[in-house]
Design an enzyme around this catalytic site. Sequence first.
Site, PDB file in Angstrom:
ATOM      1  N   GLU A 272      25.293  15.124 -33.544  1.00 13.43           N
ATOM      2  CA  GLU A 272      26.738  15.353 -33.710  1.00 13.43           C
ATOM      3  C   GLU A 272      27.155  15.125 -35.164  1.00 13.43           C
ATOM      4  OE1 GLU A 272      30.928  13.565 -31.846  1.00 13.43           O
ATOM      5  OE2 GLU A 272      29.067  12.415 -31.736  1.00 13.43           O
ATOM      6  N   LYS A 336      34.098  20.937 -28.804  1.00 16.38           N
ATOM      7  CA  LYS A 336      34.180  19.844 -27.837  1.00 16.38           C
ATOM      8  C   LYS A 336      35.505  19.877 -27.090  1.00 16.38           C
ATOM      9  CE  LYS A 336      33.568  14.812 -27.539  1.00 16.38           C
ATOM     10  NZ  LYS A 336      33.345  13.565 -28.306  1.00 16.38           N
ATOM     11  N   CYS A 386      28.513  14.133 -27.384  1.00 16.22           N
ATOM     12  CA  CYS A 386      28.764  12.694 -27.261  1.00 16.22           C
ATOM     13  C   CYS A 386      29.323  12.308 -25.893  1.00 16.22           C
ATOM     14  CB  CYS A 386      29.688  12.252 -28.391  1.00 16.22           C
ATOM     15  SG  CYS A 386      29.906  10.463 -28.531  1.00 16.22           S
TER      16      CYS A 386
END
Length: 520
Positions: A272, A336, A386
Amino acid sequence: MNNRKDIALAILSGVLLVLGFQPFDLYIFPWVAIVPLLIALKGKSPLPSFLLGLLTGFTWFLGTIYWVFHSVYFYGNVPAAISILMLVVLCLYLGSYVGLFSMLFNAVTKDSNLPAGQAGLPALLIVPLLWVSLEFMRTYMLTGFPWALLAYSQYKSLYLIQIADITGVYGVSFLVAALNGLLFDLLVNRESKWRTTASVLYAVLLAVVLFYGSGRLAEGEDGREFKVSVIQGNISQDKKWDARFQKEVIDTYKRLTLKAMPEGPDMIVWPETALPFIFGYNEDLTEETLSFQKGLETYLLFGSILLNSTEPGGSSFTNSAVLLSPQGDVASVYDKMHLVPYGEYVPFRNLIPFVRRLTAGIGDFIPGEEYLVMKTPFAKIGNLICYEIIFPGLVRSFVEKGANVLVTITNDAWFGRTSAPYQHFAIAVFRAIENRVPVIRSANTGISGFIDTRGRISKTSDIFVEAVLTEKVAVGTSRSIYTEYGDIFAYLCIAGAMLIIIRNIAYSRPFLETSSSKNF
């Protein structure tokens, strides 16, 4: 019962739960951890029941998510007092679910609520139905925070947890909670006619689950294989966005990637926000990255911040994953969708003006809107960034849309040397089993690794070290019952819990009536 003894029992339950999770991994403890709380609850009225459960929950979550303070204080630039307050409030909120469980459990197990001759239901049934219902609620309420679900303590018990491909993670939580209920029946409800029947039923259920698990583990991986290298750069959070270290960060990923190339990977995965610049916006560094990747002649998947659009009053940034083709073209971009509250955006920023000042160091991104599946010749990739890996329903949506491999990229440097990286990795095991697809994990500071479709961990890195891991990965070839039908098991538990509560109300005095003779 003595107040101090009740309080000690409630705290004991919380401590046993803490020890059941990573990094302690004393996975036997959760099977008995709730029993002390249940004993302390006996004979209590609603408010004392809630408070005892809250105490257990607060102890449990303080011991498992204490790392929130580390992230908020050291990297969010939030004052220490406010960081502690945020941790305490979060633990109280999460603990309130255990408080609600305790209050409901006591309400539906009081013998006085049932007419003469009407047998009460065993705790074997009541405990898991209530527990799973509240875990499911915690997954979605107020953006959701399904960390430290009871099942996650069992991530190494592979024979047991294969059932997750039918029931999801909640089925394993059900089994663990049910044994706590059975033990309470055996230890406390000695006059109950359910004791023998409940014991036999649970033994049969557990045997079936283990038999199913052994069968699933005996099956081979029959999906098409491809080779993947994950790169762990081990870039400290204070260097990550410091312009003085920009070249060092980029050179680190280049060096480690070249180290992986003799293995002949079909795809390289960086973690990430691996790039210390805005990909596509900083033209020189973007071109440098593309030129390097073209020389590799392989796919490269990496995390980056992207400038999504420029709006009046400011720019809109996304936390994204970018897939480059061997020719250096941008093949796919995933933004995301489920952002971290007070990590990637600040809830109530406009409603509570002082929050903006207190959280000045925290990012503010916009969420993506599409469950995008990245397509390559060797796999269809669902990329989780994540925090997203902890949400079973979100992960399932990627597989439902065709993903046969899951890649999760993360930057766990935020957590420091705490239990969080270990807990975060353990959660990913269940996403692999639930959907019968492998999980590839690339973490900036660890833990990076590979998990197959049966939840077996093949390779992992340590934390806070550079690492290059290469593995052959077999794609998922079939849709699991969980992928096909979702959280039906959890919904059935909720329905069962509601029926028990309705049954209780039908036979009881007013629900919140308290007894003056039973004080906390």
